[in-house]
Design an enzyme around this catalytic site. Structure first.
Site, mmCIF file in Angstrom:
data_model
loop_
_atom_site.group_PDB
_atom_site.id
_atom_site.type_symbol
_atom_site.label_atom_id
_atom_site.label_comp_id
_atom_site.label_asym_id
_atom_site.label_seq_id
_atom_site.Cartn_x
_atom_site.Cartn_y
_atom_site.Cartn_z
ATOM 1 N N GLU A 22 1.116 -1.340 0.061
ATOM 2 C CA GLU A 22 -0.030 -0.076 -0.044
ATOM 3 C C GLU A 22 1.041 1.133 0.064
ATOM 4 O O GLU A 22 1.658 1.531 0.865
ATOM 5 C CB GLU A 22 -0.803 -0.116 1.146
ATOM 6 C CG GLU A 22 -2.375 0.695 1.070
ATOM 7 C CD GLU A 22 -2.044 2.200 0.914
ATOM 8 O OE1 GLU A 22 -2.912 2.683 -0.192
ATOM 9 O OE2 GLU A 22 -1.243 2.792 1.369
ATOM 10 N N LEU A 23 0.921 1.781 -1.138
ATOM 11 C CA LEU A 23 1.958 2.952 -1.297
ATOM 12 C C LEU A 23 1.397 4.357 -1.000
ATOM 13 O O LEU A 23 1.768 5.429 -1.776
ATOM 14 C CB LEU A 23 2.679 2.804 -2.539
ATOM 15 C CG LEU A 23 3.082 1.329 -2.954
ATOM 16 C CD1 LEU A 23 3.735 1.249 -4.505
ATOM 17 C CD2 LEU A 23 4.311 1.224 -1.991
ATOM 18 N N CYS A 56 -2.205 3.525 5.882
ATOM 19 C CA CYS A 56 -2.174 4.231 4.595
ATOM 20 C C CYS A 56 -3.443 3.999 3.759
ATOM 21 O O CYS A 56 -3.740 4.625 2.678
ATOM 22 C CB CYS A 56 -0.906 3.189 3.818
ATOM 23 S SG CYS A 56 0.488 3.712 4.375
ATOM 24 N N GLU A 155 -0.990 12.538 1.071
ATOM 25 C CA GLU A 155 -1.578 11.941 1.954
ATOM 26 C C GLU A 155 -1.405 12.757 3.440
ATOM 27 O O GLU A 155 -0.254 13.190 3.840
ATOM 28 C CB GLU A 155 -0.856 10.616 2.242
ATOM 29 C CG GLU A 155 -1.533 9.725 3.116
ATOM 30 C CD GLU A 155 -0.840 8.360 2.921
ATOM 31 O OE1 GLU A 155 -1.792 7.565 3.028
ATOM 32 O OE2 GLU A 155 0.243 8.236 2.750
#
Length: 176
Positions: A22-23, A56, A155
């Site tokens: 999960e980037l 994430c 993010e």
């Protein structure tokens, strides 16, 4: 990062090890017209604030139709402001600290930048009044979509989400 993810995937492939990557991302939640509003609010509460937003796959953006928007925001604001902040190992604590001072400063910068670009703070947006050691931040809910703000592409990785009002399911899917 994508480069680190690629290296991890290659190393796992050489060893035939299963791996999930999960980037990072800007994970969206869509509240549709026929939603059970109580469940949607509780789902958002969990998805946004679990692990102080440091997941994430945590929810960062929520789209809600006009007929549900105000009630959804009111209920989520109330629930978020009631979260018990403290040390994670203590009974009843629902929101612990961020992982570091650097991460809290980055998170606070993203929230401040969003407000400068037109987002409104429904709840939170600051540091809680606590004498506990650690890098605590209030559970935050922002309203409106600050398109030119940094959080549009970065993010959050903290206890916050942005709620936008969109007219129909198709608009929500395109937005997500």
């Amino acid at each position: 990062s994508v480069d680190v993810g690629r290296a991890v995937a290659q190393a796992a492939a050489e060893r035939l090890c299963p791996v999930v990557l999960e980037l990072g991302g800007k994970d969206a939640m869509l509240v549709l017209d026929d939603a059970d509003l109580d469940r949607a609010v509780e789902g958002a509460l969990w998805g946004v604030y679990t692990n102080c937003g440091q997941a994430c796959a945590g929810i960062e953006r929520i789209a809600v139709p006009p007929g549900l928007h105000d009630t959804f925001v009111e209920r989520l604001t109330t629930r978020a402001s009631e979260l018990r902040i403290g040390r994670g190992g203590e009974a009843g604590v629902e929101l612990g600290p961020l992982v570091s001072e650097e991460q809290r400063a980055r998170f606070e910068g993203l929230v401040a930048d969003a407000v400068e670009h037109g987002a409104r703070v429904a709840t939170g947006g600051g540091r809680p009044d606590t004498d506990l050691p650690g890098w605590f931040s209030e559970p935050t809910l922002l309203l409106g979509e600050p398109r030119d703000a940094r959080l549009a592409g970065e993010e959050l990785f903290g206890p916050a989400a942005v709620v936008v009002q969109l007219d129909n399911d198709g608009a929500m899917v395109r937005w997500a």
